[in-house]
Design an enzyme around this catalytic site. Structure first.
Site, short mmCIF file in Angstrom:
data_model
loop_
_atom_site.label_atom_id
_atom_site.label_comp_id
_atom_site.label_asym_id
_atom_site.label_seq_id
_atom_site.Cartn_x
_atom_site.Cartn_y
_atom_site.Cartn_z
N LYS A 196 64.71 -53.89 10.51
CA LYS A 196 65.21 -54.24 11.84
C LYS A 196 66.03 -55.54 11.81
O LYS A 196 66.96 -55.69 12.60
CB LYS A 196 64.04 -54.35 12.82
CG LYS A 196 63.36 -53.00 13.08
CD LYS A 196 64.34 -51.95 13.58
CE LYS A 196 63.67 -50.66 13.97
NZ LYS A 196 64.62 -49.63 14.44
N TYR B 170 59.45 -52.85 7.39
CA TYR B 170 59.94 -52.51 8.73
C TYR B 170 60.66 -53.72 9.34
O TYR B 170 61.76 -53.58 9.88
CB TYR B 170 58.78 -52.09 9.63
CG TYR B 170 59.23 -51.75 11.04
CD1 TYR B 170 59.78 -50.51 11.33
CD2 TYR B 170 59.11 -52.67 12.07
CE1 TYR B 170 60.20 -50.19 12.62
CE2 TYR B 170 59.53 -52.37 13.36
CZ TYR B 170 60.08 -51.12 13.62
OH TYR B 170 60.50 -50.83 14.90
N SER C 214 66.56 -51.57 18.01
CA SER C 214 65.99 -52.46 17.01
C SER C 214 64.53 -52.70 17.39
O SER C 214 63.81 -51.77 17.72
CB SER C 214 66.80 -53.77 16.96
OG SER C 214 66.26 -54.67 16.03
#
Length: 272
Positions: free
Chosen positions: A152, A148, A134
């Protein structure tokens, strides 16, 4: 003890560094990449201990085939390291539908497909360790990395849930959360949106806040990964880097304070 480790995104960056370190430690490694030419040096050095496989994690069927090949070749898969992914730089408003879909497709669905593919193997074995790469940005956020960040955050929720579902099968899950490192994640590996002038001040402030000390040395992470692979009781979460914990602690303290401030309103909304 020699283990068989399946690593996605092994062509460069963390993936290749960790593959090499694990091979040097005597483990067997299945290293996947979209282009396996980048793995020829490891093949020459480590011979039969490495099995390079071409894999695009966005192809669910190919993920199952690759796991099957790995199982047939080495007889087991003890550890999965889901490392494949990339960063998309750009403001939320700048992001096209295609860019957003590609980011989520690789970082979330690609990780999901490989995870789903390996679970039957690990359940049959009665043991396994799934390492989901992660980011600290799965816990806190930075501007101009919104999609992004979202990808995650999704990896965090998926993986924490997975850990509860598979623990009785003897399968452990660890979420690895690096802070910034001096890989090419922000360079050749990154994607960028079409810029809008309105967001230039935000981007300039983001860049101004970065220092050399913000980024760790990628090679320094290998000892942590080797220790993680070897420990019989791995943690659910593991930071990599010295920036992560102080940053997350500060943000979480602010979140808790805000929730406490609005707790009266929250309780009244319960209705009974």
């Amino acid at each position: 003890m020699t283990k068989t480790i399946f690593i996605t995104g092994a062509s460069r960056g963390f993936g290749k560094l960790w593959a090499e370190a694990l091979l040097k430690q005597g483990h067997q490694v299945v290293a996947t990449a979209r282009n396996t030419d980048s793995l020829k040096d490891l093949q020459q050095q480590f011979g039969d201990a490495i099995l390079p496989l071409q894999l695009d994690v966005n192809d669910r069927e190919a993920c199952f085939e690759a796991i099957g090949q790995a199982k047939d070749h080495f007889g087991a898969i003890d550890v999965l390291i889901n490392n494949a992914g990339f960063g998309l730089f750009g403001a939320i408003e700048e992001t096209s539908e295609q860019e957003a879909r590609e980011q989520i497709e690789t970082n979330v669905f690609g990780l999901l497909w490989v995870t789903q593919a390996v679970l039957p193997v690990m359940r049959e074995q009665g043991h396994g360790h799934i390492v989901q790469v992660s980011s600290t940005l799965g816990l806190v956020t930075l501007p101009v990395l919104g999609i992004y960040n979202a990808s995650k955050f999704a990896v965090e929720g998926l993986s924490e849930t997975l850990a509860a579902e598979v623990k009785d099968f003897g399968i452990k899950v660890t979420i690895v959360e690096p802070n910034g490192f001096a890989t090419d994640w922000a360079g050749a590996s990154a994607a960028h949106t079409q810029p809008m002038q309105a967001y230039e001040p935000v981007k300039e402030a983001f860049q101004a806040g970065l220092t050399d000390d913000s980024f760790g040395v990628p090679e320094a992470t290998t000892d942590a990964i080797l220790k993680l692979i070897d420990t019989p009781n791995p943690p659910l979460r593991l930071f990599l880097g010295k920036v992560a914990l102080p940053w997350v602690r500060q943000v979480y303290e602010q979140r808790l304070a805000e929730w406490e401030e609005w707790q009266e309103v929250a309780v009244a909304a319960h209705g009974k």
